[in-house]
Design a protein around this motif. Sequence first.
Motif, PDB file in Angstrom:
ATOM      1  N   LYS A 166       0.833  -1.211   0.000  1.00 62.25           N
ATOM      2  CA  LYS A 166       0.000   0.000   0.000  1.00 62.25           C
ATOM      3  C   LYS A 166       0.868   1.262   0.000  1.00 62.25           C
ATOM      4  O   LYS A 166       0.497   2.276  -0.584  1.00 62.25           O
ATOM      5  CB  LYS A 166      -0.933   0.012   1.210  1.00 62.25           C
TER       6      LYS A 166
ATOM      7  N   ASN B  18      -6.804  -3.650  -5.810  1.00 63.10           N
ATOM      8  CA  ASN B  18      -6.440  -2.797  -4.670  1.00 63.10           C
ATOM      9  C   ASN B  18      -6.003  -1.398  -5.111  1.00 63.10           C
ATOM     10  O   ASN B  18      -6.362  -0.410  -4.480  1.00 63.10           O
ATOM     11  CB  ASN B  18      -5.347  -3.457  -3.830  1.00 63.10           C
TER      12      ASN B  18
ATOM     13  N   ALA C  38      -9.135   0.489  -5.894  1.00 65.41           N
ATOM     14  CA  ALA C  38      -9.863   0.828  -4.659  1.00 65.41           C
ATOM     15  C   ALA C  38      -9.146   1.933  -3.888  1.00 65.41           C
ATOM     16  O   ALA C  38      -9.775   2.718  -3.184  1.00 65.41           O
ATOM     17  CB  ALA C  38     -10.024  -0.417  -3.791  1.00 65.41           C
ATOM     18  N   LEU C  39      -7.832   2.015  -4.024  1.00 64.02           N
ATOM     19  CA  LEU C  39      -7.074   3.069  -3.323  1.00 64.02           C
ATOM     20  C   LEU C  39      -7.090   4.395  -4.081  1.00 64.02           C
ATOM     21  O   LEU C  39      -6.623   5.408  -3.573  1.00 64.02           O
ATOM     22  CB  LEU C  39      -5.625   2.624  -3.091  1.00 64.02           C
TER      23      LEU C  39
ATOM     24  N   LEU D 158      -4.731  -6.373   2.690  1.00 65.18           N
ATOM     25  CA  LEU D 158      -5.886  -5.484   2.513  1.00 65.18           C
ATOM     26  C   LEU D 158      -7.194  -6.250   2.363  1.00 65.18           C
ATOM     27  O   LEU D 158      -8.267  -5.660   2.361  1.00 65.18           O
ATOM     28  CB  LEU D 158      -5.647  -4.500   1.354  1.00 65.18           C
TER      29      LEU D 158
ATOM     30  N   PHE E 107     -10.489   1.396   8.303  1.00 64.99           N
ATOM     31  CA  PHE E 107      -9.898   1.487   6.962  1.00 64.99           C
ATOM     32  C   PHE E 107     -10.234   0.244   6.139  1.00 64.99           C
ATOM     33  O   PHE E 107     -10.668   0.332   4.989  1.00 64.99           O
ATOM     34  CB  PHE E 107      -8.372   1.675   7.024  1.00 64.99           C
TER      35      PHE E 107
ATOM     36  N   HIS F 281     -12.268   0.002   2.733  1.00 62.93           N
ATOM     37  CA  HIS F 281     -11.494  -0.431   1.576  1.00 62.93           C
ATOM     38  C   HIS F 281     -12.136  -1.652   0.904  1.00 62.93           C
ATOM     39  O   HIS F 281     -12.194  -1.747  -0.320  1.00 62.93           O
ATOM     40  CB  HIS F 281     -10.057  -0.750   1.990  1.00 62.93           C
ATOM     41  N   GLN F 282     -12.619  -2.561   1.718  1.00 60.62           N
ATOM     42  CA  GLN F 282     -13.175  -3.788   1.138  1.00 60.62           C
ATOM     43  C   GLN F 282     -14.488  -3.515   0.402  1.00 60.62           C
ATOM     44  O   GLN F 282     -14.811  -4.189  -0.578  1.00 60.62           O
ATOM     45  CB  GLN F 282     -13.264  -4.870   2.213  1.00 60.62           C
TER      46      GLN F 282
ATOM     47  N   LYS G 167     -14.881  -0.683  -1.209  1.00 54.75           N
ATOM     48  CA  LYS G 167     -14.368  -0.075  -2.446  1.00 54.75           C
ATOM     49  C   LYS G 167     -13.843  -1.130  -3.410  1.00 54.75           C
ATOM     50  O   LYS G 167     -13.894  -0.962  -4.619  1.00 54.75           O
ATOM     51  CB  LYS G 167     -13.262   0.935  -2.129  1.00 54.75           C
ATOM     52  N   ARG G 168     -13.291  -2.212  -2.858  1.00 59.58           N
ATOM     53  CA  ARG G 168     -12.808  -3.295  -3.721  1.00 59.58           C
ATOM     54  C   ARG G 168     -13.937  -3.885  -4.574  1.00 59.58           C
ATOM     55  O   ARG G 168     -13.734  -4.239  -5.730  1.00 59.58           O
ATOM     56  CB  ARG G 168     -12.177  -4.421  -2.880  1.00 59.58           C
TER      57      ARG G 168
END
Length: 369
Positions: free
Chosen positions: A81, A128, A131-132, A269, A349, A353-354, A356-357
């Motif tokens: 990351k 990832n 998503a980031l 992640l 987080f 994030h998951q 967004k994945r």
Amino acid sequence: MKIDPWSSSDVKDYGKLRDEFGIEPFSPLLSKMKDPMLTMRRGVVFGHRDFDRVVNAMNRKEKFVMLTGLMPSGRFHLGHKMVADEIIYLQEHGASTYLIVADIEAYNMRSKSLEELREIAINEYLVNYIALGLQPKNCDFYFQSERSSDARKSNAYYRLIGMASSRVTFSEMRAIYGEISPEKIMSVLTQVSDILHPELPEFEGRCPVVVPVGVDQDPHIRLSRDIASRMKGNGEYNFISPSSFYHLFLKGINGGKMSSSNESSYIALTDPPEEARKKVMRAFSGGGATLEEHRKKGGNPEVDVACQYLTFMFEPDDRKLSELITGFRKGDLTSGDIKGYLADKVESFLKEHQKKREVAKKRIENFLK
Ligand code: TRP
């Protein structure tokens, strides 16, 4: 001191490494940057090679390239990351973005099939990155085994691999990499072309290129810079030497090296958030041996993993961070306090994030041409 890009050991003394290999300290550049990253401001990014060129291009809104490669091995963790955040920062600041899947290198050095590597590269890394915050605009995501469907571009990239081979000698390679073998030679020359080809007329043309990578990759950067200047010297190509910058490695949960081959050393992640919380709570601590001793003598934030994770990425507020670190150093805050605070941050987080994945998975096709 030796850096082996294929089995990097823990770096003990970054200052020594910087001096020995001629890497410049990063901090003098900060005053020239309009909007440095958190890790740059905090000294986590400790060194660079010719990054001033890129800062100038950013400030003048001129063209530049950010390029990096990934070895699709194992799961995407917090160490990965750090590089992803650098990629996205540079893209947001105007870089044309080249992302290379080092599948030929991984095939040669890690004995995996190209299909398996493709699958890991897409589902672990690309998803990832998206998503980031990675954007498809000005982003060229490619595989070493399949540079481009445009033959003109593809030919230029593979031609450069072939031609670069006459600009380095066997003994130089041995001096840089130690034990050398055909698959290593191939991987190295492919990486040199990865790093230099954006400047070819078939791609962006002459412009600054920056390669954010782990410092274990510095031998490849040095060799690419040497080959660039030798090719320039004989008048065939007019490369600007590629730039780079380096961050301190994020420590593993257990206080040692973070390693893809050791599940308990990292937070992935895709770890279930509750499991990540447990990992944080058993992280290596720089606190006193007993609570009493800690209250009296305080803790050592330099070796405390939770303090480090907060500094590197999980506490963006400088004032809050310094409050936490000072409290821990004095013994007002315990190791449990710090870990609990970090665990909340990591958990929320990962949850976010998951989600967004899941959205990112639907956008993969925008990145694969
Ligand atoms: N060797 C790199 C690694 O092990 C991957 C890589 C391939 C790379 N080509 C690159 C990195 C070009 C930076 C630039 O991770």
